[in-house]
Design a protein around this motif. Structure first.
Motif, PDB file in Angstrom:
ATOM      1  N   SER A 111       0.818  -1.215   0.000  1.00 17.87           N
ATOM      2  CA  SER A 111       0.000   0.000   0.000  1.00 17.87           C
ATOM      3  C   SER A 111       0.852   1.266   0.000  1.00 17.87           C
ATOM      4  N   LYS A 113       1.974   2.592   2.595  1.00 17.41           N
ATOM      5  CA  LYS A 113       1.782   3.256   3.878  1.00 17.41           C
ATOM      6  C   LYS A 113       1.385   2.212   4.906  1.00 17.41           C
ATOM      7  N   SER A 114       1.550   2.562   6.166  1.00 14.28           N
ATOM      8  CA  SER A 114       1.203   1.617   7.223  1.00 14.28           C
ATOM      9  C   SER A 114       0.270   2.271   8.219  1.00 14.28           C
ATOM     10  N   LEU A 118       5.337   1.679  13.637  1.00 14.74           N
ATOM     11  CA  LEU A 118       6.047   0.410  13.557  1.00 14.74           C
ATOM     12  C   LEU A 118       6.706   0.097  14.897  1.00 14.74           C
ATOM     13  N   VAL A 126      10.421  -6.058   8.815  1.00 10.40           N
ATOM     14  CA  VAL A 126      10.074  -5.359   7.579  1.00 10.40           C
ATOM     15  C   VAL A 126      10.921  -5.809   6.397  1.00 10.40           C
ATOM     16  N   PRO A 131       6.599  -2.891   5.957  1.00 11.03           N
ATOM     17  CA  PRO A 131       5.970  -2.146   7.047  1.00 11.03           C
ATOM     18  C   PRO A 131       4.444  -2.252   7.042  1.00 11.03           C
ATOM     19  N   ASP A 132       3.866  -2.607   5.880  1.00  8.93           N
ATOM     20  CA  ASP A 132       2.414  -2.703   5.771  1.00  8.93           C
ATOM     21  C   ASP A 132       1.920  -4.145   5.799  1.00  8.93           C
ATOM     22  N   GLY A 133       2.819  -5.087   6.110  1.00  5.63           N
ATOM     23  CA  GLY A 133       2.409  -6.484   6.238  1.00  5.63           C
ATOM     24  C   GLY A 133       2.260  -7.241   4.945  1.00  5.63           C
ATOM     25  N   ALA A 144      -0.865  -8.612   6.700  1.00  6.13           N
ATOM     26  CA  ALA A 144      -1.810  -7.505   6.864  1.00  6.13           C
ATOM     27  C   ALA A 144      -3.225  -8.010   7.143  1.00  6.13           C
ATOM     28  N   TYR A 186       0.111  -4.988  15.746  1.00  7.71           N
ATOM     29  CA  TYR A 186       0.467  -4.065  14.659  1.00  7.71           C
ATOM     30  C   TYR A 186       0.105  -4.655  13.297  1.00  7.71           C
ATOM     31  N   TYR A 187       0.600  -5.855  13.004  1.00  8.00           N
ATOM     32  CA  TYR A 187       0.377  -6.417  11.670  1.00  8.00           C
ATOM     33  C   TYR A 187      -1.090  -6.782  11.429  1.00  8.00           C
ATOM     34  N   GLN A 190      -3.089  -3.790   9.902  1.00 10.22           N
ATOM     35  CA  GLN A 190      -2.734  -3.212   8.603  1.00 10.22           C
ATOM     36  C   GLN A 190      -3.839  -3.453   7.569  1.00 10.22           C
TER      37      GLN A 190
END
Length: 209
Positions: A111, A113-114, A118, A126, A131-133, A144, A186-187, A190
């Protein structure tokens, strides 16, 4: 501590060993016929594994090549799961390719973007998962929107050695319980997100793609 570039190089080497080549062009139409039993667990949103209890993973939007890697790991029992082993052990290379092509539908794409900040523990993640999975190579899983408890269980399995993977074992060994919780949170947040195979069966892809 091994550098990020060294980890990536090792990852590429192992991925190459795990995926020596495709059997033939994947046939998603054939995969649809073979995958009818898969929907019994992966096609039901929030369906739980019996024991230990966690949400079965979302497969829609996943990299098809990674699904083949996972099926091979279940077949060889590098991943210990009796139900998945019984399904995968009888599959040919072509069966795995075709089933994966169907179940993944339209694969997630980066994407750019995240969502959120992080985590510190994700600085090495990553290199493979972005960073966006979204896995940077087809053999690396997309994370994600995956179920948070499934990610936690998987990381704990790599840390304990229940799941056999040289790269992930090395990455997970240093993780604390708090790190694992933070990474999973976090993941799983996403977007766009992985989805159940029922969405793929109805729409050919996950909503939002």
């Amino acid at each position: 501590m091994m550098s990020r570039s060294a980890w990536l190089a090792l990852s590429l080497t192992i991925a190459g060993l795990a995926m020596p080549g495709l059997a033939a062009a994947a046939d998603a139409a054939r995969g649809e016929k073979l995958a009818y039993t898969c929907h019994g667990c992966h096609g039901i949103p929030n369906h739980k594994n019996a024991y230990p209890i966690y949400n079965v993973p979302k497969l829609g939007g996943q990299h098809a090549a990674y699904l083949v890697v996972a099926l091979k790991a279940y077949s060889s029992q590098e991943r210990a799961h009796p139900t998945m082993h019984s399904h995968a052990i009888g599959m040919s290379e072509q069966d795995m390719q075709d089933i994966a092509a169907y179940l993944s539908g339209e694969e997630l794409k980066p994407s750019g973007k995240s969502v959120g900040t992080l985590p510190k523990a994700a600085q090495t993640c990553v290199a493979c998962h972005g960073p966006d999975g979204v896995g940077i190579l087809p053999e690396y899983p997309n994370l994600a929107g995956q179920h948070e408890d499934y990610i936690r269980n998987s990381l704990a399995g790599y840390r304990s050695g229940q799941r056999k993977n040289a790269v992930m074992a090395g990455m997970a060994t240093a993780l604390t319980d708090a790190d694992i919780r933070e990474l999973a949170r976090y993941y799983s947040s996403q977007r766009p997100s992985l989805c159940s195979t029922d969405e793929v069966r109805r729409h050919g892809k996950c909503k939002g793609l």
